[in-house]
Write a protein that holds these residues in place. Structure first.
Motif, short mmCIF file in Angstrom:
data_model
loop_
_atom_site.label_atom_id
_atom_site.label_comp_id
_atom_site.label_asym_id
_atom_site.label_seq_id
_atom_site.Cartn_x
_atom_site.Cartn_y
_atom_site.Cartn_z
N ILE A 163 0.66 -1.43 0.48
CA ILE A 163 0.14 -0.06 0.17
C ILE A 163 0.15 1.01 0.02
O ILE A 163 0.87 2.11 -0.68
CB ILE A 163 -0.97 0.11 1.46
N ILE A 164 2.15 0.81 0.40
CA ILE A 164 2.62 2.00 0.54
C ILE A 164 3.75 2.70 -0.48
O ILE A 164 3.80 3.32 -1.17
CB ILE A 164 3.98 2.38 2.27
N ILE A 165 3.85 1.74 -0.76
CA ILE A 165 4.92 1.46 -2.58
C ILE A 165 3.36 2.01 -3.97
O ILE A 165 4.44 3.14 -3.92
CB ILE A 165 5.36 0.09 -3.06
N GLY A 166 2.60 1.67 -3.46
CA GLY A 166 1.56 2.31 -4.60
C GLY A 166 1.32 3.49 -4.28
O GLY A 166 0.87 4.51 -5.13
N ILE A 167 0.86 4.04 -2.84
CA ILE A 167 0.26 5.35 -2.57
C ILE A 167 2.04 6.66 -2.99
O ILE A 167 2.00 7.42 -3.25
CB ILE A 167 0.24 5.67 -1.25
N ALA A 168 3.27 5.85 -2.61
CA ALA A 168 4.39 6.34 -3.21
C ALA A 168 4.16 6.52 -4.44
O ALA A 168 5.32 8.29 -4.74
CB ALA A 168 6.54 5.72 -2.58
N LEU A 169 4.20 5.94 -5.53
CA LEU A 169 3.83 6.14 -7.07
C LEU A 169 3.26 6.66 -7.12
O LEU A 169 3.38 7.40 -7.98
CB LEU A 169 4.02 4.46 -7.35
N ILE A 170 1.65 6.82 -7.16
CA ILE A 170 0.87 7.69 -7.44
C ILE A 170 1.38 9.47 -7.16
O ILE A 170 1.11 10.19 -7.47
CB ILE A 170 -0.59 7.63 -6.49
N GLY A 171 2.19 9.64 -5.63
CA GLY A 171 2.25 10.67 -5.58
C GLY A 171 3.39 11.20 -6.55
O GLY A 171 3.78 11.99 -6.44
N GLY A 172 4.40 10.19 -6.69
CA GLY A 172 5.60 10.00 -7.47
C GLY A 172 5.02 11.34 -8.62
O GLY A 172 5.81 11.94 -9.41
N ALA A 173 3.98 10.67 -9.56
CA ALA A 173 2.68 10.45 -10.44
C ALA A 173 2.74 11.70 -10.61
O ALA A 173 2.67 12.95 -11.19
CB ALA A 173 1.93 9.79 -10.92
N LEU A 174 1.79 12.91 -9.64
CA LEU A 174 1.28 13.70 -9.37
C LEU A 174 2.79 15.07 -9.83
O LEU A 174 2.30 15.52 -9.53
CB LEU A 174 0.84 13.90 -7.49
N PHE A 175 3.68 14.20 -9.30
CA PHE A 175 5.04 15.01 -8.52
C PHE A 175 5.28 15.06 -10.01
O PHE A 175 5.99 16.73 -10.40
CB PHE A 175 5.70 14.97 -7.28
N PHE A 176 5.13 14.15 -10.56
CA PHE A 176 6.11 14.82 -12.27
C PHE A 176 5.56 15.51 -13.21
O PHE A 176 6.03 16.04 -13.80
CB PHE A 176 6.32 13.16 -12.71
N ALA A 177 3.90 14.98 -12.71
CA ALA A 177 2.56 15.64 -13.94
C ALA A 177 3.06 17.04 -13.87
O ALA A 177 2.94 18.23 -14.21
CB ALA A 177 2.08 15.14 -13.23
N TRP A 178 3.60 17.09 -11.92
CA TRP A 178 2.65 19.17 -11.80
C TRP A 178 4.48 19.36 -12.01
O TRP A 178 4.69 20.39 -12.80
CB TRP A 178 3.25 18.67 -10.31
N SER A 179 5.69 18.95 -12.48
CA SER A 179 6.82 19.22 -12.80
C SER A 179 7.38 19.92 -14.36
O SER A 179 8.01 20.53 -14.70
CB SER A 179 8.52 18.43 -12.08
#
Length: 347
Positions: free
Chosen positions: A14-30
């Motif tokens: 679950i933590i890995i999944g949330i981290a990857l989704i967070g990474g996706a949002l950060f990447f999209a923001w960048s």
């Protein structure tokens, strides 16, 4: 003994999944400027990603440049694939390298040439267009030669309105947009996949736990009793054979398989390599193919990633081969062909 996969394994996924989704949002923001530009140089410019001379050393970035005029210098490559132009932008004149067959370049040349020749253009707004460019350094020192023809007395170079140490290269946002959107989607999908896999695994654990308790109610809230009542016990693997069921309680999940329905069983070894040479990890799994309720099911079940597990897995397979002789156990070309024939005859 508890279900080994229900605690830390579930939480970690679950933590890995949330981290990857967070990474996706950060990447999209960048990459938001590129994504929201929708492959438009004008939109990229309006979002503040425009080129000025202060960015002349940023060769890893893409910019939009406002084009107030463009003129062909007559210089280019011998194969005709590249031409050098002067481009008047917001803060000076730059050299632009582009393919002369590019529709955008040809259109801009026509528009600015038509405006320059229009004797009635007074009071009309001068045309402005936009290009996506990247910075390139003049490593072969060819631009000063062209600049000497345009600015023989070096007036414009002296006052900083003509630059001949670098040039702009016409490019496209397509690759960058595909990378930004694709990277965002990939990270998001993988993250969602981890969460779904964790939830599905926990649900499967619960279902198999109820099946196990239905097999023997003594095991409810007391899975450790398997150590005492099973016909085959390997605590290091978390493998048990009880009432003709292969029970696997590992860090990868709780699974049950009816060995009376077993068609073919063998083990797999998957080596993970770095640089195609260095082995950084090894996974051991069982391939369990069953014929149940009139259909074939194939299960690849990961058991361990410890090298020491191999001998224990071989012992488990030997036990099953001895006690369930109607099944094919172990991998061989003959076993593979026999399984193919079985599949064809049981479609």
């Amino acid at each position: 003994m508890k279900i080994k996969n229900n605690g830390a394994g579930f939480i970690i996924n679950i933590i890995i999944g949330i981290a990857l989704i967070g990474g996706a949002l950060f990447f999209a923001w960048s990459k938001s400027a590129v994504i929201l530009s929708f492959n438009s140089a004008k939109r990229l410019y309006d979002k503040g990603y425009y080129f000025t001379s202060a960015s002349k050393h940023n060769e890893d970035s893409l910019y939009a440049v406002a084009v107030h005029d463009i003129i062909d210098t007559g210089y280019g490559s011998s194969d005709g694939d590249s031409e050098v132009y002067t481009l008047r932008s917001d803060d000076g004149v730059y050299f632009l390298e582009a393919n002369p067959t590019n529709k955008k370049i040809k259109s801009m040349l026509e528009v600015f040439d038509k405006y320059a020749k229009d004797e009635n253009n007074e009071g009309k707004d001068a045309p402005v267009d936009y290009l996506v460019v990247e910075v390139k350094q003049d490593t072969y020192n060819q631009l000063p030669t062209i600049a000497d023809e345009i600015d023989p007395d070096r007036t414009y170079r002296a006052n900083g309105t003509l630059y001949d140490t670098f040039y702009l290269s016409n490019t496209s946002l397509t690759t960058e947009t595909v990378f930004a959107v694709g990277g965002t989607i990939l990270l998001f999908v993988i993250g969602i996949g981890f969460i779904i896999a964790a939830v599905n695994r926990k649900s499967a654990n619960s279902e198999n736990y109820e099946r196990l308790c239905a097999l023997d109610e003594r095991l409810r809230d007391n899975l450790g009793e398997l150590d005492n009542i099973s016909d085959y016990v390997d605590k290091s693997l978390g493998a048990y054979v009880y009432k003709d069921f292969l029970i696997l309680n590992t860090k990868f999940g709780l699974d049950m398989y009816n060995l009376n329905n077993l068609v073919w069983l063998y083990h797999r070894i998957t080596k993970h390599k770095m640089y195609l040479v260095i082995t950084v990890g090894t996974d051991f799994s069982l391939q369990i193919n069953l014929y149940e309720n009139g259909k074939l099911t194939e299960h690849n079940v990961k058991i361990s990633n410890k090298k020491s597990a191999e001998s224990s897995i071989e012992a488990l397979i030997s036990y099953i081969a001895m006690h369930y002789p109607n099944a094919s156990v172990g991998f061989s070309p003959e076993a593979r062909e026999a399984y193919k024939e079985f599949k064809l005859s049981h479609k």
